[in-house]
Design a protein around this motif. Structure first.
Motif, PDB file in Angstrom:
ATOM      1  N   GLN A 283       0.849  -1.190   0.000  1.00 17.57           N
ATOM      2  CA  GLN A 283       0.000   0.000   0.000  1.00 17.57           C
ATOM      3  C   GLN A 283       0.888   1.244   0.000  1.00 17.57           C
ATOM      4  OE1 GLN A 283      -3.305   0.481  -0.024  1.00 17.57           O
ATOM      5  NE2 GLN A 283      -4.123  -1.560   0.333  1.00 17.57           N
ATOM      6  N   ASP A 284       0.574   2.200  -0.869  1.00 15.90           N
ATOM      7  CA  ASP A 284       1.229   3.501  -0.810  1.00 15.90           C
ATOM      8  C   ASP A 284       0.537   4.340   0.258  1.00 15.90           C
ATOM      9  OD1 ASP A 284       3.198   3.236  -2.809  1.00 15.90           O
ATOM     10  OD2 ASP A 284       1.677   3.485  -4.354  1.00 15.90           O
ATOM     11  N   THR A 285       1.312   5.025   1.074  1.00 15.56           N
ATOM     12  CA  THR A 285       0.747   5.885   2.113  1.00 15.56           C
ATOM     13  C   THR A 285       1.360   7.279   2.016  1.00 15.56           C
ATOM     14  OG1 THR A 285       2.396   5.089   3.709  1.00 15.56           O
ATOM     15  CG2 THR A 285       0.250   3.998   3.708  1.00 15.56           C
ATOM     16  N   ASP A 286       0.561   8.286   2.356  1.00 18.31           N
ATOM     17  CA  ASP A 286       1.015   9.676   2.291  1.00 18.31           C
ATOM     18  C   ASP A 286       1.390  10.240   3.655  1.00 18.31           C
ATOM     19  OD1 ASP A 286       0.672   9.838  -0.444  1.00 18.31           O
ATOM     20  OD2 ASP A 286      -1.398  10.529  -0.296  1.00 18.31           O
ATOM     21  N   GLU A 287       0.649   9.871   4.698  1.00 17.80           N
ATOM     22  CA  GLU A 287       0.928  10.348   6.051  1.00 17.80           C
ATOM     23  C   GLU A 287       0.286   9.388   7.043  1.00 17.80           C
ATOM     24  OE1 GLU A 287      -1.224  13.850   7.492  1.00 17.80           O
ATOM     25  OE2 GLU A 287      -2.374  13.842   5.624  1.00 17.80           O
ATOM     26  N   TYR A 288       0.733   9.487   8.291  1.00 15.01           N
ATOM     27  CA  TYR A 288       0.224   8.598   9.335  1.00 15.01           C
ATOM     28  C   TYR A 288      -0.585   9.405  10.340  1.00 15.01           C
ATOM     29  CZ  TYR A 288       3.951   5.829   7.268  1.00 15.01           C
ATOM     30  OH  TYR A 288       4.761   5.184   6.376  1.00 15.01           O
ATOM     31  N   TRP A 289      -1.615   8.755  10.914  1.00 17.39           N
ATOM     32  CA  TRP A 289      -2.490   9.405  11.879  1.00 17.39           C
ATOM     33  C   TRP A 289      -2.351   8.713  13.230  1.00 17.39           C
ATOM     34  CZ3 TRP A 289      -6.542   8.562   7.626  1.00 17.39           C
ATOM     35  CH2 TRP A 289      -6.459   9.595   6.683  1.00 17.39           C
ATOM     36  N   PHE A 290      -2.323   9.525  14.292  1.00 16.35           N
ATOM     37  CA  PHE A 290      -2.107   9.020  15.639  1.00 16.35           C
ATOM     38  C   PHE A 290      -3.210   9.514  16.565  1.00 16.35           C
ATOM     39  CE2 PHE A 290       1.948   9.158  13.512  1.00 16.35           C
ATOM     40  CZ  PHE A 290       2.541   7.956  13.857  1.00 16.35           C
ATOM     41  N   ASP A 291      -3.533   8.693  17.562  1.00 14.04           N
ATOM     42  CA  ASP A 291      -4.524   9.070  18.555  1.00 14.04           C
ATOM     43  C   ASP A 291      -3.997  10.248  19.379  1.00 14.04           C
ATOM     44  OD1 ASP A 291      -5.545   8.648  21.594  1.00 14.04           O
ATOM     45  OD2 ASP A 291      -7.066   7.941  20.179  1.00 14.04           O
ATOM     46  N   PRO A 292      -4.793  11.291  19.597  1.00 13.35           N
ATOM     47  CA  PRO A 292      -4.296  12.467  20.321  1.00 13.35           C
ATOM     48  C   PRO A 292      -3.965  12.211  21.781  1.00 13.35           C
ATOM     49  CG  PRO A 292      -6.651  12.662  19.868  1.00 13.35           C
ATOM     50  CD  PRO A 292      -6.163  11.481  19.104  1.00 13.35           C
ATOM     51  N   ASP A 293      -4.501  11.146  22.364  1.00 10.70           N
ATOM     52  CA  ASP A 293      -4.231  10.852  23.769  1.00 10.70           C
ATOM     53  C   ASP A 293      -3.178   9.761  23.941  1.00 10.70           C
ATOM     54  OD1 ASP A 293      -6.175  12.717  24.625  1.00 10.70           O
ATOM     55  OD2 ASP A 293      -7.754  11.231  24.297  1.00 10.70           O
ATOM     56  N   SER A 294      -3.409   8.611  23.345  1.00 12.48           N
ATOM     57  CA  SER A 294      -2.480   7.491  23.518  1.00 12.48           C
ATOM     58  C   SER A 294      -1.240   7.621  22.653  1.00 12.48           C
ATOM     59  CB  SER A 294      -3.188   6.176  23.185  1.00 12.48           C
ATOM     60  OG  SER A 294      -3.421   6.064  21.791  1.00 12.48           O
ATOM     61  N   LYS A 295      -1.333   8.458  21.607  1.00 11.55           N
ATOM     62  CA  LYS A 295      -0.250   8.654  20.629  1.00 11.55           C
ATOM     63  C   LYS A 295      -0.003   7.411  19.786  1.00 11.55           C
ATOM     64  CE  LYS A 295       0.277  12.491  22.999  1.00 11.55           C
ATOM     65  NZ  LYS A 295      -0.438  13.699  22.602  1.00 11.55           N
ATOM     66  N   GLN A 296      -0.881   6.398  19.883  1.00  9.75           N
ATOM     67  CA  GLN A 296      -0.716   5.170  19.104  1.00  9.75           C
ATOM     68  C   GLN A 296      -1.179   5.402  17.665  1.00  9.75           C
ATOM     69  OE1 GLN A 296       0.748   3.504  22.482  1.00  9.75           O
ATOM     70  NE2 GLN A 296       0.727   2.500  20.496  1.00  9.75           N
ATOM     71  N   LEU A 297      -0.633   4.599  16.755  1.00 15.34           N
ATOM     72  CA  LEU A 297      -0.978   4.690  15.347  1.00 15.34           C
ATOM     73  C   LEU A 297      -2.427   4.274  15.117  1.00 15.34           C
ATOM     74  CD1 LEU A 297       0.042   5.072  12.375  1.00 15.34           C
ATOM     75  CD2 LEU A 297       0.515   2.606  12.394  1.00 15.34           C
TER      76      LEU A 297
END
Length: 643
Positions: A283-297
């Motif tokens: 899969q091509d990906t452009d950016e990653y998103w993280f939970d604002p509290d846990s900081k997990q992916l």
């Protein structure tokens, strides 16, 4: 009260459908977007953004009821990013161009961070008042709530004390500092070294893992915690293509983004036992998103539909439902609250010049917030589509085609507009202000994703290395021939224009090729690759990852570089040339355009050089951005009239 002054000075908040405006002047395209960097706080109760009014910027924060919470001028500072640290602190990253500061020897963009305490309505600069630190930030590593206080973490450079107890700059590598956002006091978290350090922190502000990079050898190593006692991973990274990307999906894991091998990989590494698992395989990906509290992916953005992959099916459903609300438009997830209960998305493409929307998952409502280009009506947006063709060697190429609004797509004058980068970058369907300005003037615009572009697999991207002035160049002219064969473009009425690498390609199109283009516009493009390579070596050192990249991209032998340098072929150029360059460019020095101008004048060729005072490589200023657009359009009109 003062926040509402923003709206009166030119930012348009949308409460419904677009109104009727007069036909847009060129200034409508050349202006900076009226709204930039819209960010939602973790609770979803606040939205921050930058309002752009001429060259001035105002940072504004709205509450859940759209009432102003805070606003402050940031002047003509170039605001590069906004980040929420909790709901009460907003971190604004700004930059300024420094010309050969004594400590750093080279021209470069120096970054700083402004901490805005929203509730208390005050702001201060990170590291201000900490005398032992350079007053700039070198990377942001997240925030944490510890002991009831909010901390943020930054890369910083500390001074040393000489024999007279004065502060002196003894090195230029960064260490990790934690900043108490209440007091502004900074504390050393982890000491860096000449081995370039990166860090990933836990939600409590502890170092989960760090990496070290040996520039000369290209050795990259990952360690658990702050010291090097427990190695987790070691790889060879000759071009600086490996980086820590954040925490993984589960506690106790970190992410390594590795683009150094045969395929791009995002690897999740267990801190406890160094076990690895590759994510987003194929899969091509452009950016990653993280939970604002846990900081997990949480997931990642993708270049193709539906433009998002989220690990939690519930969150994926929320995103997919939002995507369905905007059929026929490109939609990008800009920001979100915890659990994706509320979203900010940005739409463009179709007849949309760019709109920010607030989406409430609970109510199912999507409300427009602001327009990026409020003076451009729906009817004035040129239609965009994807155009597929084959290069001369049979390689499939995809391009973005923008057509003039309201005109039949028959025998149109054409502007070829290659993107910059060049490796690992691509053009996509959406509102491109330069392409739309030319389309509005009656031109078709072709933006080929030539070999080397991202989004088409690793082999396609790697095929661009070593092809400056060669197959990457013929990929563009092959697109001209293919589009002309459809009857859309007139092959005798074509110009080429680009910025950065695109500027180089414009010059190469009229020097290394013949008879394709009637004129060329180079914005901040390199022209003498021998001098450019020597400049990069002087800045970074011959054994640096940056220099290794350039050796792979363009070569390093004198004969090879001269063979693909437009300056060396100035006497063969067969079309008028416009050169546009910012005086503060720290990526491609303005000397590259000055050298090209001199070579063309010696050869008796028509050339014009326009210099942009105070402008950098990214056209960050409104007046100079408009000057570039006006000069370019006037030049193309003169030598390739739209009729």
């Amino acid at each position: 009260m003062c926040a509402w002054l923003v709206w009166g000075l030119g930012v348009v908040l949308l409460g419904g459908a677009f109104g009727a405006w007069a036909a847009p002047a060129l200034e409508a395209y050349g202006r900076l977007p009226g709204v930039e960097l819209m960010r939602m706080s973790p609770s979803g109760e606040r939205i921050a953004f930058i309002a752009v009014i001429g060259d001035k910027r105002r940072l504004a924060v709205l509450g859940a009821d759209d009432q102003p919470v805070y606003a402050t001028e940031v002047g003509n500072s170039k605001v590069r990013d906004l980040q929420w640290a909790g709901d009460d602190h907003l971190l604004a990253t700004v930059s300024i161009t420094f010309s050969r500061p004594v400590e750093f020897r080279n021209d470069f963009e120096l970054f700083g961070t402004l901490d805005v305490a929203v509730t208390k309505r005050r702001s201060k600069t990170i590291f201000a008042g900490n005398k032992g630190l350079v007053q700039a930030t070198f990377g942001y590593f997240g925030d944490a709530l510890a002991g009831g206080r909010r901390f943020a973490y930054f890369g910083g450079i500390d001074y040393e004390r000489d024999f007279a107890a004065s502060y002196v700059l003894g090195h230029t590598w960064r260490s990790l500092f934690g900043v108490d956002l209440e007091t502004g006091k900074a504390a050393l978290i982890d000491k860096g070294s000449e081995l370039g350090h990166d860090w990933v922190l836990t939600p409590a502000g502890e170092v989960a893992a760090h990496s070290e990079y040996e520039e000369r050898s290209g050795a990259w190593r990952l360690y658990a915690g702050r010291n090097a006692a427990r190695p987790l991973l070691q790889r060879k990274d000759p071009q600086g293509d490996i980086a820590l990307a954040g925490l993984g999906r589960r506690p106790g894991t970190v992410l390594v983004a590795d683009n150094s091998g045969d395929a791009d990989r995002l690897t999740e590494v267990s801190i406890a036992d160094a076990r690895t698992e590759d994510l987003f395989v194929d899969q091509d990906t452009d950016e990653y998103w993280f939970d604002p509290d846990s900081k997990q992916l949480l997931g990642a953005a993708t270049p193709g539909e539906p433009r998002a992959i989220l690990f939690d099916p519930r969150l994926q459903t929320r995103y997919n439902g939002t995507r369905k609300a905007f059929p026929g438009l490109q939609m990008r997830l800009v920001s979100f609250s915890r659990n994706l209960d509320r979203l900010i998305v940005f739409t463009d493409g179709g007849d949309d010049s760019g709109t920010y929307w607030r989406v409430n998952i609970a109510t199912g409502q999507a409300e427009p917030i602001a327009s990026a280009y409020p003076q451009i009506r729906q009817a004035d947006v040129g239609p965009t589509s994807l155009f597929q063709y084959k290069a001369g060697d049979g390689l499939p190429i995809e391009a973005v085609l923008t057509l003039p609004p309201g005109r039949k797509p028959e025998r149109l004058p054409l502007v070829v507009m290659p993107h910059g980068g060049p490796i690992g970058v691509r053009d996509q369907i959406g509102f491109d202000w330069i392409a739309q300005a030319f389309a509005g003037a009656g031109y078709a615009v072709l933006q080929p994703n030539y070999r080397g572009s991202s989004g088409y697999g690793r082999a396609f991207r790697d095929a661009g290395y070593g092809q400056w002035g060669r197959l990457m160049q013929s990929d563009l002219s092959d697109g001209v021939r293919a589009l002309a064969a459809t009857g859309i473009a007139d092959p005798g009425r074509v110009c080429i224009m680009g910025a950065s690498y695109g500027g180089y390609a414009a010059l190469a199109g009229v020097s290394l090729q013949k008879g394709v283009y009637r004129c060329a516009v180079s914005v901040s493009g390199p022209s003498d690759l021998t001098a450019f390579f020597a400049w990069e070596v002087k800045r970074h050192g011959y054994h640096s990852s940056s220099t290794r990249y350039w050796r792979r991209a363009i070569g390093d032998s004198g004969a090879a570089l001269r063979s693909i340098s437009p300056l060396e072929h100035a006497d063969q150029i067969d079309a008028p040339v416009l050169l546009v360059h910012g005086l503060d460019d720290t990526v491609v020095p303005i000397e590259q355009s000055r050298l090209m101008e001199s070579a063309l004048r010696r050869a008796g060729k028509p050339v014009t050089l326009v210099t942009l005072k105070g402008e950098d490589h990214w056209l960050s200023r409104e007046d100079t951005r408009l000057a570039m657009l006006q000069a370019s359009l006037d030049f193309v009109r003169e030598h390739n009239p739209p009729r």
